[in-house]
Design an enzyme around this catalytic site. Sequence first.
Site, short mmCIF file in Angstrom:
data_model
loop_
_atom_site.label_atom_id
_atom_site.label_comp_id
_atom_site.label_asym_id
_atom_site.label_seq_id
_atom_site.Cartn_x
_atom_site.Cartn_y
_atom_site.Cartn_z
N ASN A 7 3.93 2.61 7.67
CA ASN A 7 4.13 3.26 6.42
C ASN A 7 2.88 4.15 5.99
O ASN A 7 1.86 3.78 6.16
CB ASN A 7 4.15 1.90 5.68
N ARG A 18 -7.05 13.82 -4.72
CA ARG A 18 -7.68 15.13 -5.04
C ARG A 18 -6.74 16.24 -5.29
O ARG A 18 -7.50 17.28 -5.81
CB ARG A 18 -8.51 15.69 -3.81
N HIS A 43 7.66 4.69 0.85
CA HIS A 43 8.30 3.94 -0.30
C HIS A 43 8.07 4.72 -1.70
O HIS A 43 7.04 4.45 -2.34
CB HIS A 43 7.66 2.51 -0.26
N ARG A 45 7.84 5.65 -5.22
CA ARG A 45 7.90 4.82 -6.39
C ARG A 45 8.15 5.78 -7.35
O ARG A 45 7.80 6.92 -7.37
CB ARG A 45 6.57 4.05 -6.66
N HIS A 50 2.15 7.65 -5.10
CA HIS A 50 1.68 8.15 -3.65
C HIS A 50 2.74 8.85 -2.94
O HIS A 50 2.67 10.29 -3.27
CB HIS A 50 1.18 6.78 -2.72
N GLU A 70 12.09 2.98 1.56
CA GLU A 70 12.34 1.80 0.83
C GLU A 70 12.20 2.12 -0.62
O GLU A 70 11.70 3.28 -1.16
CB GLU A 70 11.12 0.85 1.12
N HIS A 190 4.84 -6.66 4.99
CA HIS A 190 4.04 -6.46 3.73
C HIS A 190 2.66 -7.45 4.15
O HIS A 190 2.83 -8.58 4.49
CB HIS A 190 4.64 -7.26 2.40
N HIS A 214 -0.62 -0.69 4.56
CA HIS A 214 -2.08 -0.88 3.88
C HIS A 214 -3.22 -1.28 5.15
O HIS A 214 -4.13 -0.55 5.31
CB HIS A 214 -2.19 -2.04 3.09
#
Length: 237
Positions: A7, A18, A43, A45, A50, A70, A190, A214
């Site tokens: 991911n 930046r 994913h 959003r 991001h 996702e 996750h 992550h």
Amino acid sequence: MTKLSVNINKIATLRNARGADNPNVVKVALDAERFGSQGITVHPRPDERHIRYQDVLDLAKVVTTEFNIEGYPDKRFMEMVRLVKPAQATLVPDPPTAITSNNGWDTISNQGMLKDIVAELHESGVRVSIFINPEVKYFEPAKLTGTDRVELYTEPYASNYHKDRDAAVKPYVEVAEIAKALGLGINAGHDLDLHNLAFLKQSIPYLAEVSIGHALVCDALYYGLENTIQMYRRKLE
Ligand SMILES: CC(=O)[C@@H](O)[C@H](O)COP(=O)(O)O
Ligand SMILES: NCC(=O)COP(=O)(O)O
């Protein structure tokens, strides 16, 4: 075999800090594939904090492994998925303000809606996975939506792993058996990391795919992206 899908949301977080194009998410995705990632997950959003919708379009042109998008199936998400036709769409019930995904679908009260969405995605040739908590009651209703797979929400597993890993994995093994008996493919994701991944895989050997972002990106700060991807792959052997 359990596939590793990297991911890359957090790569986009860094890029956006930046406002320019460093790191370039397309380059990172291609490098991740070269380093052994068997899929790329994003994913986007609604606030594009991001991954941006344009990133999804750019990635779709070049990703050669399994592309997994996702998100909450709102109008914009559905239009994008229809256009891009990724290998897999993972439906997540996050409200637009969610900091990160923190719950699976209530497949009982949302069954009708999910059934329509799954049918629409299947018309575009997209495999569907539904993000779901490890609670037995949600699995038969999930099957009735027509989904191909479920993605087990592993945050509770990850947060309890260090206290008592057998207890932490128990509900996941139970629902995985049910999902398997129902003919559903099983993904997981996750907060999976280098500590908790191997035990999940040992406990549910028929896991189809894990998507990890992550922790993998954090580990890459220390080990480098190539080594890190290889380290995660080895946990899935
Ligand atoms: C669906 C899911 O499990 C999430 O982990 C997600 O893809 C991560 O999203 P963020 O990177 O926005 O926290
Ligand atoms: N579906 C889970 C995912 O893509 C990555 O989650 P995380 O590793 O960033 O917690």
